[in-house]
Design an enzyme around this catalytic site. Structure first.
Site, mmCIF file in Angstrom:
data_model
loop_
_atom_site.group_PDB
_atom_site.id
_atom_site.type_symbol
_atom_site.label_atom_id
_atom_site.label_comp_id
_atom_site.label_asym_id
_atom_site.label_seq_id
_atom_site.Cartn_x
_atom_site.Cartn_y
_atom_site.Cartn_z
ATOM 1 N N ASP A 75 18.658 -56.482 53.799
ATOM 2 C CA ASP A 75 18.855 -55.658 54.987
ATOM 3 C C ASP A 75 18.298 -56.446 56.150
ATOM 4 O O ASP A 75 17.177 -56.965 56.083
ATOM 5 C CB ASP A 75 18.180 -54.294 54.887
ATOM 6 C CG ASP A 75 18.769 -53.347 55.937
ATOM 7 O OD1 ASP A 75 19.961 -53.013 55.820
ATOM 8 O OD2 ASP A 75 18.060 -52.976 56.885
ATOM 9 N N PHE A 158 28.211 -65.421 61.613
ATOM 10 C CA PHE A 158 28.746 -64.062 61.603
ATOM 11 C C PHE A 158 27.848 -63.205 62.490
ATOM 12 O O PHE A 158 26.822 -63.661 62.986
ATOM 13 C CB PHE A 158 28.831 -63.508 60.170
ATOM 14 C CG PHE A 158 27.496 -63.264 59.514
ATOM 15 C CD1 PHE A 158 26.792 -64.299 58.933
ATOM 16 C CD2 PHE A 158 26.934 -61.991 59.484
ATOM 17 C CE1 PHE A 158 25.558 -64.075 58.325
ATOM 18 C CE2 PHE A 158 25.705 -61.753 58.880
ATOM 19 C CZ PHE A 158 25.011 -62.804 58.306
ATOM 20 N N LYS A 181 21.654 -73.782 59.640
ATOM 21 C CA LYS A 181 21.147 -72.402 59.794
ATOM 22 C C LYS A 181 20.325 -72.011 58.564
ATOM 23 O O LYS A 181 19.237 -71.430 58.691
ATOM 24 C CB LYS A 181 22.312 -71.425 60.007
ATOM 25 C CG LYS A 181 21.822 -69.983 60.134
ATOM 26 C CD LYS A 181 22.931 -68.950 60.238
ATOM 27 C CE LYS A 181 22.335 -67.539 60.165
ATOM 28 N NZ LYS A 181 23.334 -66.475 60.055
#
Ligand code: ITT
Length: 199
Positions: A75, A158, A181
């Site tokens: 999450d 994204f 990343k």
């Protein structure tokens, strides 16, 4: 039961977000046999908790109990200092039902403009939870700090990646090669902690 994840274990990755699923697979580097929640037809639970940790636990628990497999859930979200930490756990919801992150990024820009803020600092958080079916669970959290930039730049990542420049860099996450990343992201940092706890 010992809380150890043996190499090759079948793990259900409890996400319906393809960008996240790809990054988790990259970060896990073939250590486990990954099964997607979608492949098993697992429903997407409602994220009713107020924290990343709470929602990661809820998603991992739901997937583990429904599938009978050990489950990994993430999450995560963006927090903007000048917006009091928003959108935080509402990061996905700011994109609306169409999951359009162009809309979500524009909302961040508009809110910043409304507040007249000059502080463009922000951070991403990822909570990673691993749950055993009808058993225990472990959760960890990772964070990366940075600065927001507008208009959005790059289409390699994204979500909010095109407006986020990690501290010490010039490119946005949307302009960086995925491996770059993955070397510094909130998700990768959370995984370092998970490794320390379970591997
Ligand atoms: P699942 O719950 O199925 O995993 P989701 O997209 O709903 O998918 P979240 O509830 O954790 O996941 O929402 C987090 C949102 O925050 C996500 O949709 C992204 O837009 C954003 N986000 C999280 N990590 C990000 C990252 O590395 N880069 C850009 N945006 C990110």
């Amino acid at each position: 039961m010992s809380l150890v994840l043996e190499p090759g274990t079948r793990l259900v990755v409890a996400t319906h977000n393809p960008g996240k699923a790809r990054e988790l697979a990259e970060i896990l580097e073939g250590r486990f046999t990954l099964v997607a929640a979608g492949e098993l037809g697992l429903p997407e639970p409602e994220e009713t908790e107020a924290t990343f940790v709470g929602n990661a636990m809820l998603k991992a628990r739901a997937a583990a109990d429904a599938s009978g497999l050990i489950a990994l859930a993430d999450d995560s979200g963006l927090s903007v200092t000048a917006l009091g930490g928003a959108p935080s756990v509402y990061s996905a919801r700011w994109a609306g039902p169409g999951k359009d992150f162009g809309v979500a990024m524009e909302k961040v820009r508009a809110r910043l403009e409304e507040t007249g803020a000059t502080d463009m600092s922000a951070w991403f958080t990822s909570a990673l939870a691993v749950a055993w079916p009808e058993g225990p669970a472990v959760v960890v959290e990772g964070r990366v700090d940075g600065t927001l930039t507008f208009p959005p730049r790059g289409d390699l990542g994204f979500g909010y990646d095109p407006i986020f420049i990690p501290e010490g860099h010039d490119l946005t996450f949307g302009e960086m090669a995925p491996r770059t990343k993955d070397g510094m992201s909130h998700r990768a940092r959370a995984f370092v902690k998970l490794k320390a706890a379970l591997l």
